[in-house]
Enzyme design. Structure first.
Site, PDB file in Angstrom:
ATOM      1  N   LYS A   1       0.811  -1.201   0.021  1.00 54.01           N
ATOM      2  CA  LYS A   1       0.099  -0.063   0.206  1.00 54.01           C
ATOM      3  C   LYS A   1       0.971   1.370  -0.002  1.00 54.01           C
ATOM      4  CE  LYS A   1      -4.241  -2.114   1.490  1.00 54.01           C
ATOM      5  NZ  LYS A   1      -4.126  -3.481   2.181  1.00 54.01           N
TER       6      LYS A   1
ATOM      7  N   LYS B   1      -6.515 -11.501 -12.075  1.00 52.57           N
ATOM      8  CA  LYS B   1      -6.970 -12.007 -10.797  1.00 52.57           C
ATOM      9  C   LYS B   1      -8.464 -11.238 -10.631  1.00 52.57           C
ATOM     10  CE  LYS B   1      -6.427 -12.367  -5.685  1.00 52.57           C
ATOM     11  NZ  LYS B   1      -7.117 -11.459  -5.133  1.00 52.57           N
TER      12      LYS B   1
ATOM     13  N   LYS C   1     -12.260  -6.444  -6.845  1.00 52.82           N
ATOM     14  CA  LYS C   1     -12.827  -5.053  -6.842  1.00 52.82           C
ATOM     15  C   LYS C   1     -11.825  -3.917  -7.250  1.00 52.82           C
ATOM     16  CE  LYS C   1     -14.038  -5.485  -2.558  1.00 52.82           C
ATOM     17  NZ  LYS C   1     -14.248  -6.904  -2.241  1.00 52.82           N
TER      18      LYS C   1
HETATM   19  P1  ADP Z   1     -11.117  -7.782  -3.713  1.00 49.72           P
HETATM   20  O1  ADP Z   1      -9.664  -8.316  -4.203  1.00 49.72           O
HETATM   21  O2  ADP Z   1     -12.163  -7.920  -4.769  1.00 49.72           O
HETATM   22  O3  ADP Z   1     -10.995  -6.688  -2.910  1.00 49.72           O
HETATM   23  P2  ADP Z   1     -10.563  -9.148  -0.835  1.00 49.72           P
HETATM   24  O4  ADP Z   1      -9.248  -8.770  -1.005  1.00 49.72           O
HETATM   25  O5  ADP Z   1     -11.819  -8.270  -0.103  1.00 49.72           O
HETATM   26  O6  ADP Z   1     -11.301  -9.066  -2.293  1.00 49.72           O
HETATM   27  O7  ADP Z   1     -11.047 -10.548  -0.736  1.00 49.72           O
HETATM   28  C1  ADP Z   1     -11.906 -11.080   0.266  1.00 49.72           C
HETATM   29  C2  ADP Z   1     -11.604 -12.791   0.240  1.00 49.72           C
HETATM   30  O8  ADP Z   1     -11.863 -13.101  -1.101  1.00 49.72           O
HETATM   31  C3  ADP Z   1     -10.309 -13.026   0.719  1.00 49.72           C
HETATM   32  O9  ADP Z   1     -10.074 -14.029   1.426  1.00 49.72           O
HETATM   33  C4  ADP Z   1      -9.316 -13.277  -0.747  1.00 49.72           C
HETATM   34  O10 ADP Z   1      -8.593 -14.297  -0.549  1.00 49.72           O
HETATM   35  C5  ADP Z   1     -10.645 -13.924  -1.501  1.00 49.72           C
HETATM   36  N1  ADP Z   1     -10.314 -13.576  -3.161  1.00 49.72           N
HETATM   37  C6  ADP Z   1     -10.734 -12.159  -3.613  1.00 49.72           C
HETATM   38  N2  ADP Z   1     -10.544 -12.262  -4.843  1.00 49.72           N
HETATM   39  C7  ADP Z   1     -10.235 -13.765  -5.199  1.00 49.72           C
HETATM   40  C8  ADP Z   1      -9.963 -14.443  -6.258  1.00 49.72           C
HETATM   41  N3  ADP Z   1      -9.917 -13.748  -7.488  1.00 49.72           N
HETATM   42  N4  ADP Z   1      -9.812 -15.776  -6.273  1.00 49.72           N
HETATM   43  C9  ADP Z   1      -9.832 -16.218  -5.243  1.00 49.72           C
HETATM   44  N5  ADP Z   1     -10.159 -15.736  -3.973  1.00 49.72           N
HETATM   45  C10 ADP Z   1     -10.424 -14.587  -3.932  1.00 49.72           C
END
Ligand code: ADP
Ligand code: TRP
Length: 321
Positions: free
Chosen positions: A110, A189, A192
């Site tokens: 970050k 990947k 959001k």
């Molecule tokens: P984002 O990347 O959309 O902000 P988060 O970081 O809030 O998602 O992730 C919330 C949960 O979902 C975590 O446990 C993360 O490992 C899982 N996760 C997020 N994106 C993926 C993905 N593309 N594939 C597998 N697991 C994911």
């Protein structure tokens, strides 16, 4: 065996969150005593809109329950309903070397991206350690990105036990495999922050448009495609369609004769059907918020009772009592 995990209320649930986190967490509730919480204190490190936090927290509760979290099997609660965790976080922070936090890659990333960081973000792993230790957790299922934080938790617990005597259980991270990395609509990947998500719950028209908008190469439908397994729509189809159906479409794409438009149509239909029951359940829950709030209140009572016992142990051990 006590299993514990948390999810931040940070926005609409997407396929990546579902297959990467929620589905495995729900499956684990059969394997032990599961504690799952909505990490609203953690969300304060990066979300500064009160109304949005309130809405997102409720959304996570609805999503989790709609997708199969069973409140008879799991203790489901809001992190901030157990304020004892912040007291423990303070106690743990006094035993946490600065260098341990300075090494944390999610913080460093970050900083490197120029995101304005605050003390909460720096201290995030200490609060996470308190989350884990205050429930005497044995196993913490997380994605690869959170593994380091669980290792920090172990280090802090060991330091506390060395300083004040055996107080905390040393937890084990349980890392989900690489297959859990769900690709997004652009092939990166799904996340959001990349704007490439397919939401689980949302408006049908919008979601159909997103799926039909997936970019493909310019090969004609009749051309055989030996790399069919690399096709994004096929990869997503494998997650949401019955195995034989996905295999059938993959074979047709490989052989030639299947157009990308038809493939994407199938992907949308399979995806929409896969979550039909959860969608129905979510609508019912949304119309019965008293029930949802009741589940969270009951979860909070159970979690808090346990947290108070463990906190007392730590207070006694460290001479506060
Ligand atoms: P984002 O990347 O959309 O902000 P988060 O970081 O809030 O998602 O992730 C919330 C949960 O979902 C975590 O446990 C993360 O490992 C899982 N996760 C997020 N994106 C993926 C993905 N593309 N594939 C597998 N697991 C994911
Ligand atoms: N940091 C986790 C995430 O962003 C959420 C979380 C907070 C958590 N506290 C936890 C996960 C304790 C496991 C255990 O995904």
């Amino acid at each position: 065996m006590r299993i514990l995990s948390g999810i931040q209320p940070s926005g609409a649930l997407h396929l990546g969150n579902y297959f990467g986190m929620m589905q495995p967490a729900i499956a684990l509730q059969e394997k032990g005593e599961a504690f799952y919480f909505i990490a609203d204190y953690h969300s304060m490190t990066s979300l500064f809109d009160a109304q949005e936090r309130r809405k997102n927290s409720l959304d996570v509760a609805l999503d989790f329950l709609a997708c199969g979290l069973d409140p008879k099997k799991s203790v489901f609660f809001r992190q901030s309903d157990v304020p004892e965790v912040t007291e423990l976080a303070w106690m743990l922070s006094t035993l946490t070397p600065m260098s341990l936090l300075e090494k944390c890659t999610s913080y460093k990333d970050k900083v490197a991206k120029g995101i304005p960081v605050n003390h909460g973000l720096f201290a995030y792993p200490v609060l996470m350690a308190a989350d884990i230790l205050i429930y005497d957790s044995n196993v913490v299922p997380v994605g690869q990105d959170q593994k380091q934080h669980v290792e920090v938790t172990r280090d802090i617990a060991i330091k506390f036990n060395e300083a004040y005597g055996e107080t905390f259980i040393i937890p084990e991270p349980q890392i989900r495999g690489e297959t859990a990395k769900v690709p997004g609509l652009d092939g990166e990947k799904m996340s959001k922050s990349y704007g490439n998500t397919l939401e689980i719950f949302g408006d049908e028209k919008t979601l159909r448009k997103k799926v039909m908008g997936i970019k493909m190469d310019s090969r004609t439908p009749t051309e055989p495609k030996p790399d069919a397994d690399k096709n994004l729509a096929i990869q997503l189809l494998k997650l949401v369609a019955p195995t034989e159906d996905a295999a059938d479409f993959e074979n047709r794409l490989r052989a030639g004769g299947l157009g990308y438009g038809d493939l994407k149509k199938q992907l949308f239909e399979s995806y929409w059907t896969h979550f039909a029951a959860a969608r129905q359940k979510r609508a019912e829950l949304a119309a019965n918020l008293d029930y949802v709030n009741g589940v969270l209140a009951e979860g909070a009572t159970k979690a808090r009772t346990l947290a108070q016992t463990v906190l007392k142990r730590a207070r006694r051990a460290s001479g506060l009592e």
